[in-house]
Design an enzyme around this catalytic site. Structure first.
Site, short mmCIF file in Angstrom:
data_model
loop_
_atom_site.label_atom_id
_atom_site.label_comp_id
_atom_site.label_asym_id
_atom_site.label_seq_id
_atom_site.Cartn_x
_atom_site.Cartn_y
_atom_site.Cartn_z
CB THR A 292 23.00 43.53 6.70
OG1 THR A 292 22.06 43.31 5.64
CG2 THR A 292 23.03 42.34 7.62
N GLY B 7 24.30 49.10 5.36
CA GLY B 7 25.47 49.90 5.73
C GLY B 7 26.60 49.15 6.43
CB THR B 8 27.37 45.54 7.07
OG1 THR B 8 27.04 45.18 5.73
CG2 THR B 8 26.26 45.12 8.00
N GLY B 9 28.98 47.37 5.13
CA GLY B 9 30.24 47.57 4.40
C GLY B 9 30.84 48.94 4.68
CB CYS B 10 29.32 52.34 4.85
SG CYS B 10 28.48 52.31 3.27
CE LYS C 93 33.08 44.36 2.08
NZ LYS C 93 32.49 45.72 2.05
N1 LIG Z 1 24.66 38.23 9.28
C1 LIG Z 1 25.93 38.53 9.57
N2 LIG Z 1 26.51 38.10 10.72
C2 LIG Z 1 27.78 38.41 11.03
N3 LIG Z 1 28.57 39.13 10.22
C3 LIG Z 1 28.08 39.57 9.05
C4 LIG Z 1 26.74 39.30 8.65
N4 LIG Z 1 26.52 39.89 7.42
C5 LIG Z 1 27.67 40.50 7.10
N5 LIG Z 1 28.62 40.31 8.04
C6 LIG Z 1 29.98 40.86 8.08
O1 LIG Z 1 29.82 42.27 7.92
C7 LIG Z 1 30.93 42.82 7.23
C8 LIG Z 1 30.43 43.53 5.97
O2 LIG Z 1 30.28 42.54 4.97
P1 LIG Z 1 29.23 42.54 3.78
O3 LIG Z 1 29.62 41.38 2.91
O4 LIG Z 1 27.85 42.59 4.33
O5 LIG Z 1 29.59 43.93 3.11
P2 LIG Z 1 28.83 44.73 2.00
O6 LIG Z 1 28.03 43.82 1.14
O7 LIG Z 1 29.84 45.58 1.34
O8 LIG Z 1 27.87 45.64 2.85
P3 LIG Z 1 26.71 46.62 2.32
O9 LIG Z 1 25.44 45.88 2.68
O10 LIG Z 1 26.89 47.84 3.15
O11 LIG Z 1 26.89 46.85 0.86
C9 LIG Z 1 31.86 41.63 6.97
O12 LIG Z 1 32.78 41.52 8.05
C10 LIG Z 1 30.91 40.45 6.97
O13 LIG Z 1 31.59 39.22 7.24
C1 LIG Z 2 25.80 56.39 -0.35
C2 LIG Z 2 25.89 54.92 -0.14
N1 LIG Z 2 27.10 54.34 -0.17
C3 LIG Z 2 27.21 53.00 0.02
C4 LIG Z 2 26.09 52.23 0.21
C5 LIG Z 2 26.25 50.72 0.38
O1 LIG Z 2 25.70 50.23 1.49
C6 LIG Z 2 24.83 52.88 0.24
N2 LIG Z 2 23.68 52.20 0.44
N3 LIG Z 2 24.77 54.22 0.06
#
Ligand SMILES: Nc1ncnc2c1ncn2[C@@H]1O[C@H](COP(=O)(O)OP(=O)(O)OP(=O)(O)O)[C@@H](O)[C@H]1O
Ligand SMILES: Cc1ncc(CO)c(N)n1
Length: 268
Positions: free
Chosen positions: A207, A209-212, A176
């Site tokens: 953002t 929780g975007t990854g979850c 990502k």
């Molecule tokens: N500002 C943004 N605009 C559009 N898409 C975004 C933006 N920020 C993140 N994304 C997208 O959101 C999804 C999650 O990516 P991200 O890299 O934020 O994950 P992460 O770091 O694991 O998330 P977390 O913040 O939950 O740990 C991906 O598809 C990424 O391209």
């Molecule tokens: C429990 C948990 N899992 C994953 C993330 C990553 O966003 C978080 N903030 N908390």
């Protein structure tokens, strides 16, 4: 598949509702898969960061897994926060019997920067859990940790993707690019071919929780029998809308909006 597609998440909690188990279950529900959860750690956190973490005792994690695995159908499952080696060992042992798509979100730190897994558990995750995956979904820094090299652009994301699948044994990888500058591009590599998924960056700090949310959406779509490509394509659409309509709740990084697809329908 049973009457309804069934998806399981094995992860930590977020009482503020934007990440972890709570984000996973909201996503499963919104995308119409039946959601189930096994809690690994109870995390006191909100949009500003992590306050405290209580690890669920190992025997209780085992009992939760046994309760679900002995009784419920599972069409796809994901793991999120798995804090230490003992939990990883147990989960690795239990999930081998599931024989369904396994999506690993290799959670290491929260959006706020707080560590969510023990340093030494990271190597264990790479060596023992990664080879069991159908798909692993690292962000840039998690992918850099997995290959032990820096990643700063799309070309390097592609090179990292090949290493994560061909050398480290993941089934497929979705790196990502949310933390790169410019467009938000993710790179999918399944051992044969690459696909890129690009959207315009949405200017927001919400953002959390975007990854979850993204990995849960992929899990939901895979539980419904979609191909990996279809599941990622639809999940990217879902997470983009969830960021676009994200809520300015709390005083830190607000949560994504799990009603995103309904919001889009309203706007149309
Ligand atoms: N500002 C943004 N605009 C559009 N898409 C975004 C933006 N920020 C993140 N994304 C997208 O959101 C999804 C999650 O990516 P991200 O890299 O934020 O994950 P992460 O770091 O694991 O998330 P977390 O913040 O939950 O740990 C991906 O598809 C990424 O391209
Ligand atoms: C429990 C948990 N899992 C994953 C993330 C990553 O966003 C978080 N903030 N908390």
């Amino acid at each position: 598949m049973s009457q309804v597609a069934c998806a399981l998440t094995i992860a930590g909690t977020d009482p503020s509702g934007g990440a972890g188990i709570q984000a996973d279950l909201k996503t499963f529900q919104e995308l119409k898969s039946y959601g189930m959860s096994v809690i690994t750690s109870v995390v006191a956190q909100n949009t500003t960061g992590v306050g405290a973490i209580h690890h669920v005792p190992l025997d209780i994690i085992k009992e939760q897994l046994d309760s679900v695995l002995s009784d419920m159908p599972i069409d796809a499952f994901k793991t999120g926060m798995i804090a230490n080696i003992d939990m990883m060992k147990l989960i690795a042992e239990k999930i081998t019997s599931i024989q369904k798509p396994y999506i690993m979100d290799p959670v290491m730190v929260a959006t706020s920067g707080d560590a969510l897994i023990e340093e030494k558990a990271r190597d264990y995750l790479r060596e023992n859990l990664l080879p069991l995956t159908t798909l692993v979904t690292p962000n840039l820094s998690e992918a850099a940790f997995l290959i032990e090299e820096k990643i700063t652009n799309i070309d390097e994301m592609k090179q990292a993707a090949v290493k994560i699948v061909d050398d480290l044994g993941a089934g497929a990888v979705l790196i990502k690019g949310g933390h790169l500058e410019g467009e938000a591009t993710d790179v999918l590599y399944d051992g044969d071919s690459f696909h890129s998924f690009t959207v315009k960056r949405i200017p927001t700090k919400n953002t959390h929780g975007t990854g979850c949310t993204y990995s849960a959406a992929i899990t939901a779509y895979l539980s419904q029998g979609m191909t990996l490509y279809q599941a990622v394509e639809k999940a990217k659409h879902f997470v983009t809308a969830a960021i676009k309509y994200s809520f300015p709740l709390g005083s830190g990084n607000g949560p994504t909006n799990h009603f995103a697809l309904r919001e889009e329908e309203t706007v149309k």
